[in-house]
Design an enzyme around this catalytic site. Structure first.
Site, PDB file in Angstrom:
ATOM      1  CD  GLU A 128      -7.260  10.109   0.821  1.00  0.00           C
ATOM      2  OE1 GLU A 128      -7.281   9.745  -0.586  1.00  0.00           O
ATOM      3  OE2 GLU A 128      -6.525   8.927   0.442  1.00  0.00           O
ATOM      4  CG  ASP A 132      -2.609   4.807   2.139  1.00  0.00           C
ATOM      5  OD1 ASP A 132      -2.790   5.433   0.846  1.00  0.00           O
ATOM      6  OD2 ASP A 132      -3.742   4.464   2.621  1.00  0.00           O
ATOM      7  CB  THR A 168      -0.987  -0.203   1.346  1.00  0.00           C
ATOM      8  OG1 THR A 168      -1.728   1.064   1.132  1.00  0.00           O
ATOM      9  CG2 THR A 168      -0.826  -0.196   2.096  1.00  0.00           C
ATOM     10  CG  MET A 177      -4.292   9.199  -2.026  1.00  0.00           C
ATOM     11  SD  MET A 177      -3.914   7.349  -3.565  1.00  0.00           S
ATOM     12  CE  MET A 177      -5.372   7.787  -4.391  1.00  0.00           C
TER      13      MET A 177
HETATM   14  P1  FBP Z   1      -5.489   0.920  -0.309  1.00  0.00           P
HETATM   15  O1  FBP Z   1      -4.775   1.026   1.125  1.00  0.00           O
HETATM   16  O2  FBP Z   1      -5.550  -0.988  -1.467  1.00  0.00           O
HETATM   17  O3  FBP Z   1      -3.219   0.055  -1.115  1.00  0.00           O
HETATM   18  O4  FBP Z   1      -5.137   1.440  -0.953  1.00  0.00           O
HETATM   19  C1  FBP Z   1      -4.290   2.705  -0.572  1.00  0.00           C
HETATM   20  C2  FBP Z   1      -5.067   4.290  -1.569  1.00  0.00           C
HETATM   21  O5  FBP Z   1      -4.194   4.661  -2.625  1.00  0.00           O
HETATM   22  C3  FBP Z   1      -5.654   5.286  -0.539  1.00  0.00           C
HETATM   23  O6  FBP Z   1      -4.517   6.279  -0.566  1.00  0.00           O
HETATM   24  C4  FBP Z   1      -6.518   6.433  -0.951  1.00  0.00           C
HETATM   25  O7  FBP Z   1      -7.366   6.732  -0.211  1.00  0.00           O
HETATM   26  C5  FBP Z   1      -7.622   4.629  -1.484  1.00  0.00           C
HETATM   27  O8  FBP Z   1      -6.738   3.991  -2.197  1.00  0.00           O
HETATM   28  C6  FBP Z   1      -7.849   5.310  -3.313  1.00  0.00           C
HETATM   29  O9  FBP Z   1      -9.146   4.487  -3.336  1.00  0.00           O
HETATM   30  P2  FBP Z   1      -9.503   4.038  -4.543  1.00  0.00           P
HETATM   31  O10 FBP Z   1      -8.967   3.446  -5.919  1.00  0.00           O
HETATM   32  O11 FBP Z   1     -10.833   2.703  -4.331  1.00  0.00           O
HETATM   33  O12 FBP Z   1     -10.005   5.362  -5.228  1.00  0.00           O
END
Ligand code: FBP
Length: 704
Positions: free
Chosen positions: A361, A229, A227, A280
């Site tokens: 975010e 994040d 991730t 993000m």
């Molecule tokens: P993961 O936890 O699945 O790795 O995704 C993280 C993320 O990139 C976050 O930073 C962001 O809030 C979210 O995905 C966005 O989700 P989506 O791709 O469904 O818009």
């Protein structure tokens, strides 16, 4: 274009190699990336590995996890070690023909293809007859048995490249008995020995439940921490680091940092905008923290820091009044907007009515009143869904319908005098917030029950309050642009006016490098009054043009440009660090499979150190689980790691905040991280967050 010409150009395209090269989608960068073989940890050089379990790491086991994951809760941390030259039965077992399934789960993260490449290379090296299947479009691909068999050409085409394009991804969750059974059927049909789930906290949670469910079927389930994040970090209960970061974080942070650094350059050249950069990170602010270190942006908010805030003035007052004030803990949106305004006003006072601000975010999750709304609405929506045929969003498609439903809940609580989750006060407070934000808070949760922060205009909510308060400060004469003393003198002297005569009348800090117009002077009218009062001009005289010019120069207008850094950085080709890290994760995942593990997460210990110190390990997933509220219900999930506000790194950032704010005359302290380049040493080798934590730890270790 005429027909003839069209044919001419088509011929040129077909026959001219130079034009073909220029217009081809295969460029030098792509070729270099595809050809590059990432470095591999020493332990993988010999060909065979074994696992050594250790009790060196301890975990606080959740009692629910013990009950629900009985076969994998006792797993230990395993070190991947060199097995030398295996012979006989052990060699046959290690090298047996295997069928391995791989799935990406959740949002893309740079490096994912290298995890697959690592698994593929290791599995084929052990037995070239082994088959590697990629499930398509995420976990749904397992449930529906949508897959492709990977071959060398497919894997080679994606080596060291970003995204999850090879097999795509999705956010579905295998969360029901039916889906579990369908997944088991798929594994049976493909005769899978193992399934590797490359995903975040929720996906690794899923991996643990699948490992338990398929334990007796002999299908091994291995997780891989992914991730951008950066919130999958694993420490044992004594704080020993097992996994410092997930793959993808470094690249995304660097990509965001490069763009944000460019804004610092633009902003300090054009000197007219505040660039508001939402980055993000659904909950944790790790990405924002790393971006702060990489760029030295003027203001970076860190959600965890806000939650940690205590309002000492409120506490003092509460002590005096003899009644507790719970709002003194944590920061309110209003208070946060005041803190931001303070920075903006102080920069303006030294002539810098511009700058760059980074907002994570997920910041709203750390704001008291918003968090309460999110939890209450999660519960209301989940309760509704569990008692109705259609879900909440299908039955109430429009905002007004949803608000009406909430109003009815509040009315029931009022009329029946019962304590319910949504009462009149909630309803009144909710009605005070702007419609776009109400809509955001009521939006559909993702399949794991998470609030979708990326869909909410967090920056708009916050900056709305900031703009309002700046207007108030402007009216009160407290938000002013400082005028350089040199400019002031030059302007007045040009018209033979005495700067020293006018200065003390106009400015509250005459004699300083940047002069700030007095609070009482907020309009041309009040300027004239001040000049008349101090005898500079008479009532009937007009204001000297230069004095008016200086006054007008001091009046700020707050102009913003808003940016969202998320999907772009997530899709970046991986940094050198992520290429190597992810490839070794793939090799580790295969070692865990070849040595019979299940319910383990592949990881690399010592990531924060030089590559030679990296140690591939398997981390038991079940002991990392804890209870969290999801879709209004307590659920057993893998714990997310938030920014540790006591970490050396955060403390250093805190200590540097004032310097980076740059509320002083002279240049800002911006840092240029530069773009991610694959070849050459032109990017930071590993996240600066790590480097700092490690440096502080080493210098303390030396001292004691
Ligand atoms: P993961 O936890 O699945 O790795 O995704 C993280 C993320 O990139 C976050 O930073 C962001 O809030 C979210 O995905 C966005 O989700 P989506 O791709 O469904 O818009």
């Amino acid at each position: 274009m005429k027909g003839e010409e069209r044919v001419k150009f088509a011929n040129l395209l077909e026959k001219n190699p130079g034009i073909q090269k220029v217009t081809s989608n295969v460029n030098h960068e792509l070729v270099t990336r595809r050809r590059n073989m990432p470095s591999i940890c020493k332990v993988f050089l010999s060909g065979f590995t074994k696992l050594e379990g250790t009790d060196e790491f301890v975990f606080e086991i959740n009692s629910e996890a013990k009950i629900r994951l009985p076969d994998i809760i006792g797993n230990r941390v395993q070190f991947v070690e060199d097995a030398g030259s295996l012979e006989g039965f052990s060699r046959n077992l290690y090298c047996k023909k295997r069928n391995i399934g791989i799935v990406f789960s959740g949002g893309p993260a740079p490096g994912g293809h290298n995890v697959i490449a690592g698994i593929y290379d290791a599995a084929k090296k052990a037995n070239h007859e082994s088959a590697i299947y990629g499930f398509l479009l995420g976990p749904e691909g397992i449930v529906e048995n949508e897959h492709i068999e990977l071959n060398g050409d497919i894997v080679d085409a994606y080596r060291n490249l970003g995204g999850f394009g090879m097999i795509k991804t999705g956010r579905a969750k295998i969360d029901s008995k039916t889906k579990m059974n369908l997944s088991r059927e798929t594994c049976k049909k493909l005769n899978l020995d193992a399934l590797v789930i490359i995903g975040g906290d929720d996906s690794n949670t899923n991996a643990a439940f699948l490992a338990q469910d398929m334990y007796n079927d002999g299908v091994q389930i291995i997780g891989v921490p992914k991730t951008i994040d950066g919130d999958i970090q694993v420490r044992d209960s004594k704080g020993k680091v097992l996994c410092a970061i997930s793959f993808g974080f470094h690249t995304a942070a660097l990509a965001f940092a490069n763009s944000i650094s460019n804004l610092c350059t633009d902003s300090s050249s054009d000197v007219k905008y505040w660039h508001i950069c939402k980055v993000m990170g659904r909950v944790a602010s790790h990405l924002a923290l790393e971006v702060a270190l990489q760029t030295h942006a003027n203001i970076t908010l860190i959600g965890e820091d806000l939650a940690d805030y205590t309002d000492l003035r409120r506490i003092e007052k509460a002590i005096k009044d003899g009644s507790p004030d719970y709002t003194a803990y944590g920061m309110t949106l209003r208070h946060l907007s005041r803190v931001i305004c303070d920075g903006i006003v102080r920069r303006a006072a030294v002539g810098k009515n511009y700058g760059v601000m980074v907002i994570p975010e997920g910041i709203l999750e750390f704001i008291n009143e918003i968090q309460v709304f999110i939890i209450k609405l999660n519960t209301i929506i989940a309760q509704y869904n569990s008692t109705h045929d259609n879900d909440f969003h299908t039955n109430f498609p429009l905002l007004e319908d949803k608000l009406e439903y909430l109003r009815r809940l509040a009315k029931t609580s009022r009329e029946e005098g019962t304590f319910t989750i949504w009462n009149t006060r909630d309803d009144d407070l909710f009605n005070d917030i702007p419609a776009f934000f109400q809509e955001g808070l009521l939006m559909e949760r993702d399949s794991h029950g998470n609030f979708q922060f990326s869909q909410v205009e967090t920056d708009k909510v916050l900056m709305g309050l900031v703009k309002n308060y700046l207007d108030i400060l402007k009216e009160k004469g407290q938000y002013k642009i400082g005028v350089s003393e040199t400019f002031y003198r030059k302007t007045l002297e040009k018209s033979n006016l005495n700067p020293d005569l006018l200065g003390p009348v106009l400015f509250r800090n005459y004699g300083s490098e940047f002069l700030i117009v007095k609070e009482t002077i907020t309009s041309v009218k009040t300027l004239k009054q001040a000049l008349v009062k101090d005898g500079i001009i008479q009532e009937n005289d007009s204001i000297p043009a230069e004095a008016e010019k200086i006054f007008k120069k001091s009046i700020p207008s707050f102009k913003t440009q808003v940016h969202f850094y998320g999907y772009d950085g997530r899709g970046n080709d991986p940094s050198g660090f992520d290429c190597v890290y992810a490839y070794n994760l793939g090799l580790t995942a295969f070692s865990l499979i070849a040595n019979g593990s299940t319910g383990q997460m592949a990881a690399i210990k010592n990531l924060e150190k030089e590559f030679d110190f990296w140690e591939p390990i398997g981390i038991p997933i079940a002991p990392l689980m804890h209870i969290e509220e999801r879709k209004g219900k307590p659920e057993l999930v893998l714990e997310k790691t938030l920014v540790d506000v006591n970490s050396p790194c955060f403390q250093i950032v805190k200590a540097l905040r004032e310097k980076w704010l740059g509320a002083f005359p002279g240049e800002d302290d911006y840092r240029r991280p530069g773009p991610i380049r694959f070849v050459g040493k032109c990017e930071d080798e590993r996240p600066l967050t790590f480097v700092l934590n490690e440096l502080v730890k080493n210098s303390w270790d030396l001292k004691h």
